[in-house]
Every structure is written in C-alpha cells, then in structure tokens.
Enzyme design. Structure first.
Site, PDB file in Angstrom:
ATOM      1  N   THR A 101       0.854  -1.191   0.000  1.00  7.55           N
ATOM      2  CA  THR A 101       0.000   0.000   0.000  1.00  7.55           C
ATOM      3  C   THR A 101       0.885   1.234   0.000  1.00  7.55           C
ATOM      4  OG1 THR A 101      -1.800  -1.145   1.149  1.00  7.55           O
ATOM      5  CG2 THR A 101      -1.760   1.259   1.304  1.00  7.55           C
TER       6      THR A 101
ATOM      7  N   ILE B  88       4.687  -1.162   3.089  1.00  7.18           N
ATOM      8  CA  ILE B  88       4.404   0.251   2.841  1.00  7.18           C
ATOM      9  C   ILE B  88       5.277   0.726   1.684  1.00  7.18           C
ATOM     10  CG2 ILE B  88       4.553   2.588   3.784  1.00  7.18           C
ATOM     11  CD1 ILE B  88       2.237   0.992   4.950  1.00  7.18           C
ATOM     12  N   LYS B  89       4.627   1.201   0.626  1.00  3.92           N
ATOM     13  CA  LYS B  89       5.370   1.647  -0.558  1.00  3.92           C
ATOM     14  C   LYS B  89       5.756   3.119  -0.419  1.00  3.92           C
ATOM     15  CE  LYS B  89       4.204   0.197  -4.769  1.00  3.92           C
ATOM     16  NZ  LYS B  89       3.319  -0.066  -5.950  1.00  3.92           N
ATOM     17  N   LEU B  90       7.019   3.371  -0.678  1.00  7.62           N
ATOM     18  CA  LEU B  90       7.564   4.730  -0.627  1.00  7.62           C
ATOM     19  C   LEU B  90       8.387   4.974  -1.887  1.00  7.62           C
ATOM     20  CD1 LEU B  90       8.819   4.260   2.992  1.00  7.62           C
ATOM     21  CD2 LEU B  90       7.242   6.095   2.403  1.00  7.62           C
TER      22      LEU B  90
END
EC number: 2.2.1.2
Length: 315
Positions: free
Chosen positions: A91, A127-129
């Site tokens: 996400t 967690i996509k960054l």
C-alpha cells in the site's frame, strides 16, 4: 508437472499480482499483491468496488479530510485483497510526501494502524515509498519500528544500493518504464536479453546476492511477457493481469535466468552513497531522474483525482 509458463515461473519466482482487481487475483493465484494510486483510482471508479468507496466515506466520518478517507480506502482495498492472496499487500504512501521524511513516516504509521484496526497484522503489509533520498531514510527508520517497506519508482543502481544499505524489506525496480525511456530517446527497439530495464534488474539482483543483502528484489512495470521471462528466478515479479493471462496461456518452457549461486560469484565491487553522492549519481542519470519525477507527478495527480472522487461521492 507445471504445464503453463505461469506455473513454471512460480517454481523459482514468487509471482505477485500488480492489480486491484479481485477477480484476476482469484484466477491467477499470486502469493502477494501490489497496489498504487493509479490502480486504486481505476478500481474505485468501477461499479464492483463502489461499496468500498462508500464504506470509506461512512466509516471515516463527515469531519474527515479527503486524505483521511483515502487512507481508509487504501486499507479497505488491501484488507479485501488479503482475503484472496495468502501473503502480503503493498500500500502506497501519498506521493506528495516523496520529499518529506517525517510526513512519510507519519503516513506509514497511520496506514499500519488502520490495517491493525481491520484485524490485519503488520507482517502482511508492505508500505510503498518513492525511492527518493527522503523516502529511503523514512523506510530505514520504519524498518527499525517493525514496519516493512517496499521502495517503488526505483530506476537506478544508486537507489537500489541506498535501499539495501537502509535494510529495507523489498525494492521494486521498474523495467518497462526504463524501456519506454530508452526507446523514445534512441528510437531503437531492444531484444529481450538486451532490454535496458531487464539489465537494470539483473545488475541489482547480482549485486544484492553477491554481498548478501537480505532486501528482496521484485521486478515491476512490465511491457511484455519476454521481459518477465528474462528475469525468471528474480526473488519476486509483480505482474499485471493481462501479462499473467499471457503466461497462463503459453506452454512454452521457462528457463531460469537469475541464479543466486552464479550471482554470488560475480566480480562486482561494493559501493556506497552518502546523501551528496546519491543525489549527484541520480542527477547524472537522465533516465532515472526523469522517470522518478514523472512517476511522482503521475501518482500525485491520481491521488488528487481520488480526492475529487471522494468529494463528489460525499455530495
């Protein structure tokens, strides 16, 4: 004995669905799934998923900001996906925070808290960054807090080296977008084995295995089936439903192309980047600089469109 190419590929690569479409996930049975603002925006506009938009608006409450509603919407999509796939879902943090280390960490913690409220353990979330200097530094701290991160919009070797040094869980080096840039820039076509996007992932995979980095390599952004087959053996590959379908429809043999043992014997030098050298190396790479900024702008634009969709639904 596996018959089609998709099943053969699954023997030595973890297959991930690059989609927010629940039906395709049920069909192709990937282990994990990845989402991004563009995929969520597309799904949110479809009748099949309207109930999730309505639930996000209702559950967030009338006083919630559009950004807070979107956070909940992302989590509701992710929670539904995790009812289908046995592994993890990625996400994405709002792309407008790509140069905000503290803001990215706060958003990541918010998303994890929302998932845990839905009964989803953090072990099932990535967690996509964006792979900016700030994004990588945020991921480094989040990993120390037990929040696993997926570095996206990764187009260059320095980004991959910095992410490994930060001990992030996983990186998503893009393949197809690199090919797009080179085809447009040179006017040339590239054979699958010489595809510059494929070469980028091959170089990163080799470096990681050679020096024992535990960060997982997940090739992403594919334009054709041949790019995928050239990376057979990569830790993970995230693949859109159309290409999953093409793999499932073919019974041609799949040969493993990336081997950890061969990579460990490769003659490559260890390198390191501090902030100054990272920024300089990225700036020197015209393709990576342009594609990173393009990607951030595109994802940010889709977040704004999602906000508009929320406002319209609220009336």
């Amino acid at each position: 004995m596996p018959t089609n190419q998709l099943e053969q590929l699954k023997q030595f690569t973890t297959v991930v669905a690059d989609s927010s479409d629940f039906d395709s996930m049920k069909s192709y049975q990937p282990r994990d799934a990845t989402t991004n603002p563009s995929l969520i925006l597309k799904a949110a506009g479809m009748p099949d998923y309207g109930h999730l938009v309505e639930k996000a608006i209702t559950d967030a409450g009338s006083g919630a900001s559009p950004a807070a509603v979107i956070d909940l919407l992302l989590v509701l999509f992710g929670a539904e996906i995790l009812k289908i796939v046995p592994g993890r879902v990625s996400t994405e943090v709002d792309a407008r925070l790509s140069f905000d280390r503290v803001g990215s960490m706060e958003k990541a913690r918010t998303l994890i808290a929302l998932y845990e409220k839905q009964g989803v353990p953090r072990e099932r979330i990535l967690i996509k960054l964006a792979s900016t200097w700030e994004g990588i530094r945020a991921a480094e701290k989040l990993q120390q807090e037990g929040i696993n991160c997926n570095m996206t919009l990764l187009f260059s070797f320095p980004q991959a080296v910095a992410a490994a040094k930060a001990k992030v869980k996983l990186i998503s080096p893009f393949v197809g977008r690199i090919l797009d840039w080179y085809k447009k820039s040179t006017g040339q076509d590239y054979a699958p084995a010489d595809d510059p996007g494929v070469n980028s992932v091959r170089e990163i995979y080799t470096y990681y295995k050679r020096f024992g980095y535990e960060t997982e390599v997940m090739g992403a952004s594919f334009r054709n089936k041949d790019e995928i087959l050239e990376l057979a053996g990569c830790d993970l590959l995230t693949i859109a439903p159309k290409l999953l379908g093409e793999l499932a429809a073919s019974t041609d043999p799949v040969e493993r192309k990336l081997e950890p043992e061969a990579a460990r014997k490769a003659k490559v030098k260890r390198v390191s980047f501090d902030e100054k050298s990272f920024r300089w190396a990225l700036n020197e790479d015209q393709m990576a600089t342009e594609k990173l900024s393009d990607g951030i702008r595109s994802f940010a634009a889709d977040v704004r469109k999602l906000e508009q969709l929320i406002q319209q639904q609220r009336g």
